[in-house]
Each structure stands twice: as C-alpha cells, then as structure tokens.
Design a protein around this motif. Structure first.
Motif, short mmCIF file in Angstrom:
data_model
loop_
_atom_site.label_atom_id
_atom_site.label_comp_id
_atom_site.label_asym_id
_atom_site.label_seq_id
_atom_site.Cartn_x
_atom_site.Cartn_y
_atom_site.Cartn_z
N UNK A 132 -14.07 14.78 8.76
CA UNK A 132 -13.16 14.05 9.63
C UNK A 132 -13.17 13.40 8.32
N UNK A 133 -12.20 12.00 8.62
CA UNK A 133 -11.73 11.27 6.93
C UNK A 133 -11.26 9.47 7.96
N UNK A 134 -11.70 8.92 7.57
CA UNK A 134 -10.72 6.99 7.92
C UNK A 134 -10.07 6.59 6.98
N UNK A 135 -8.84 6.81 7.60
CA UNK A 135 -8.33 6.07 6.13
C UNK A 135 -8.21 4.77 6.71
N UNK A 136 -8.53 4.05 4.83
CA UNK A 136 -9.15 3.38 4.23
C UNK A 136 -8.19 2.12 3.30
N UNK A 137 -7.77 1.50 3.92
CA UNK A 137 -6.87 0.11 2.56
C UNK A 137 -6.49 -0.77 3.12
N UNK A 138 -5.51 -1.39 3.75
CA UNK A 138 -5.32 -2.74 4.51
C UNK A 138 -6.13 -3.73 3.36
N UNK A 139 -5.80 -3.70 2.77
CA UNK A 139 -6.26 -4.81 2.03
C UNK A 139 -5.52 -6.22 1.69
N UNK A 140 -6.19 -7.50 2.25
CA UNK A 140 -6.05 -8.24 2.29
C UNK A 140 -4.33 -8.85 1.43
N UNK A 141 -4.25 -8.70 0.36
CA UNK A 141 -2.85 -8.55 -0.46
C UNK A 141 -1.58 -8.04 0.40
N UNK A 142 -2.01 -7.05 1.03
CA UNK A 142 -0.50 -6.91 2.11
C UNK A 142 0.21 -7.52 2.93
N UNK A 143 0.90 -7.77 3.20
CA UNK A 143 1.89 -7.66 4.12
C UNK A 143 1.95 -7.80 5.34
N UNK A 144 2.32 -7.92 5.81
CA UNK A 144 2.08 -7.66 7.40
C UNK A 144 3.21 -6.37 7.48
N UNK A 145 3.91 -6.08 7.17
CA UNK A 145 4.33 -4.77 7.26
C UNK A 145 3.99 -3.76 6.41
N UNK A 146 3.68 -3.89 5.96
CA UNK A 146 3.01 -3.01 4.70
C UNK A 146 1.43 -2.85 4.78
N UNK A 147 0.93 -3.98 5.69
CA UNK A 147 -0.49 -3.45 6.47
C UNK A 147 0.33 -2.09 7.57
N UNK A 148 0.97 -2.79 8.43
CA UNK A 148 1.18 -1.75 9.47
C UNK A 148 2.21 0.07 9.03
N UNK A 149 2.59 -0.30 8.10
CA UNK A 149 3.33 0.86 7.40
C UNK A 149 2.05 1.86 7.23
N UNK A 150 1.12 1.34 6.38
CA UNK A 150 0.04 2.27 5.95
C UNK A 150 -0.91 3.35 6.55
#
Length: 369
Positions: A132-150
């Motif tokens: 199993x994998x855990x998608x990982x990123x959601x960087x604090x430099x992302x906008x709310x939209x970029x965070x949600x999309x990723x």
C-alpha cells in the motif's frame, strides 16, 4: 554454491533536478532535489542504487568507499556494508556518510540479483506481493486549490487509501488547511499530517486535538525526531485514533533501537536511502518485529519496493510527489500505482530499474562524477 565473483568497479554520479514548483514543509523550503546514482559492476552485470543527498558524497564514494568495495565478493553485499561502516568510523557514520553507504549497498544488492538473474524480492524473501502507498506532498507552499487538487487526485486517480500533507510553516492556518484537505478526500481516504519537527510540544498537543476532530489519523514528527521524550509524551497524550510516527532521519540501527526503547512512536519510519541501504533497512525491520511496532518506508518508492515486500511489519510506503516524479523521469521500470498499491515487476531482474542516461544528462552536476 555460486563461485565468488569480484566487484570490478563502483561509480557515482550526481544529478540535480528542479522541482515542478517551489516546495516547503514546516522547517525547510527547496526548489531542486539531488539524486546520487551508484553503479556497481561485476562480471557482465551492473547494479544500480541511489540516494537523495548532496553531490559532495560523490567524492566520498570515489575517494574512499569504492576502493574498499572493489574486489569484494559480489554475492556478499553485507560484507561490503560492514567494511564501509568500519571505514567511516572516524568520519561519523551518520549523515552524508550514511547516504553514501546506502547508495552503494542498494547497488550491490541489485547487482547480486542481476548476476543470479532473479528479481531482488526473490532473494530477500516476500511477506507480501504488493505494498500500500500513502500519497505524500501537500506542501505548505501550495495554495488551497493546489493542495485539494493534489490530495484529491491521489485518491480519485491512483486509489490511495492514505494521503499526507505538510504542516507547520504557519501553525495558525494549519487547521484551515487540514479542513481543505479533508473536504478534497472526503471519507475515501485517511488523512496524515507531517510537521517535520516544526512545533513545540504544547503547540503540537493543542493542534493534535484540532486535527483529531477533523479526522486526522497520523501525526508525523510533531516535534523534532531527536526529542524522544517529547515524542513519547505526545504519543501518550494525543487523542485517539492519531498515531505518532517518526524515524525518517535514522541513519543507524542504533538510532532506531533507541527510538523504539523510548516508546516514542506508534509507527517507526525508515528510509533505505539513509539508513544503510537494504542491509540497514532489513536490520530495522527486524527491530520493529521484535518491538511489535509497524514500519513505514519513507520516500524513494521505486528503491524501497522490493525490500518493503521483505519486511514483516511493513505498513505502507510513502508515494512522495517529488521522488515519484524524478523516478519516472530518470528510470525505466519505476512502479505505477494501481488501486493504491505498487508491486515489483517479477519479469525484470534485480530492482527492475534501468537508468535513462540520455534523459538525465541535462541534470548532471558538473564535477560530481
């Protein structure tokens, strides 16, 4: 018994790959990632391994470690590992030296499997067929939209049952960002947060309560991973079902043993590109089995895949955005996620990877080869 085959050469090269946009977590920001590739040759085969480190270790490998490994038995990577550990005693076994040893060790295990013409997992032993994998990123430099999309994309497109976001750059905004992430994934996946040691202990405890109300189930490095007392206290006090995780900066098995003895984590992390390679990762897996503690592989999913299958208490691998992107850019055979899992390709020998020299040439670090 196979006759001894001597290692003919060990070569290291460094490549610096720009990120697709600025990335940041609770304690650091960056716009490029350096991969150091090691190629180990014996007979008519070449094994490859790598680490995410600094280009300076190319010199350490070329001037010190390669000469130690050269001439040793390609069917006994553990002997080479021990010799390298002893060789860096006065330099210090942790940090850059550990990443250099990790890159060589992963190359030597790959070489052994290629000489035997079998997938690496067949040599290491398989407790499972996929991971199993855990998608990982959601960087604090992302906008709310970029965070949600990723995060939403990992769930919708790759079937991830777990996704992780960074927190800690602006603690006051973190509950809002967690809300954005939770709305993006709904009840289809479990949300993890990773502070990279950005919080103080009381601050982390307060935020853990807020995160728990929003369904967060994993709190990674709420305080520094060197603060074992703080981690232990938080582990005992955070609301259920939040689990505390740490260990990605473990360079030795001694560090992991100390962390486990301190009862500092619910889930132990380890990184094959830092902890001494496959030899070190398997030692850590044995410690986790002895301490009845689950293990999670940190980043570099293509390199972890085979050894993760051989770890008895392996829970999941981190499908880290930056590394997944680089591994697909630079390696044929890098795994693709299906239904939130990745699996070794048993039709390919060794770790199943082939380096794309032509594609990588433009990222080569001058003087680091």
């Amino acid at each position: 018994m196979k006759p001894e085959v001597s290692i003919d050469s060990v070569r290291a090269r460094a490549f610096e790959i720009p990120t697709d946009q600025r990335e940041a977590d609770g304690t650091l920001s960056w716009n490029s990632t350096t991969l150091v590739l090691v190629e180990a040759a014996a007979g008519d085969k070449v094994g490859i391994g790598y680490t995410y480190s600094d280009a300076s270790i190319v010199s350490l490998i070329g001037s010190k470690l390669a000469s130690i490994v050269k001439g040793m038995d390609a069917f006994a990577p553990e002997r080479a590992w021990l010799a390298m550990q002893r060789a860096v005693r006065n330099l210090g076994r942790e940090g850059l030296a550990a990443t250099a040893i990790s890159a060589i060790d992963t190359a030597l295990h790959d070489l052994k499997a290629r000489l035997l013409e079998v997938p690496l997992v067949s040599l290491l032993g398989g407790f499972r067929r996929d991971i199993p994998i855990s998608g990982s990123g959601g960087f604090t430099s992302y906008s709310d939209r970029e965070l949600a999309e990723q995060l939403g994309g990992w769930v919708a497109q790759q079937g991830c049952a777990y996704v992780k976001m960074k927190v800690g750059s602006e603690p006051a905004r973190d509950p809002h960002r967690v809300k954005v992430a939770k709305q993006a994934i709904g009840d289809r996946a479990v949300l993890f947060v990773d502070a990279n040691g950005a919080y103080g202990e009381k601050q982390a405890l307060s935020l853990a309560a807020a995160f728990a109300e929003q369904g967060v189930a994993w709190f990674e490095e709420p305080v520094s991973s060197d603060d074992l007392v703080g981690l232990r206290d938080l582990r005992r006090r955070v609301p259920s079902p939040i689990e505390v995780a740490a260990g990605e900066y473990a360079y030795t098995t001694d560090y992991v043993r100390t962390m486990l003895q301190a009862e500092a984590v619910d889930v132990q992390q380890a990184d094959v590109t830092r902890c001494g390679g496959i030899t070190g990762f398997l030692q850590i897996a044995a410690l986790c089995e002895a301490f009845h503690t689950d293990l999670s592989g940190h980043c570099a999913p293509a390199l972890h895949l085979h050894v993760a299958c051989a770890a008895p208490r392996l829970r999941h691998l981190e499908w880290f955005h930056d590394h997944v992107r680089i591994e697909h850019m630079l390696f044929d055979g890098a795994p693709h996620a299906h239904d939130g899992r990745i699996a070794p390709d048993l039709s390919r020998p060794g770790n199943g990877l082939q380096f794309k020299d032509e594609d990588a040439a433009r990222f080569a670090v001058a003087g680091a080869s």
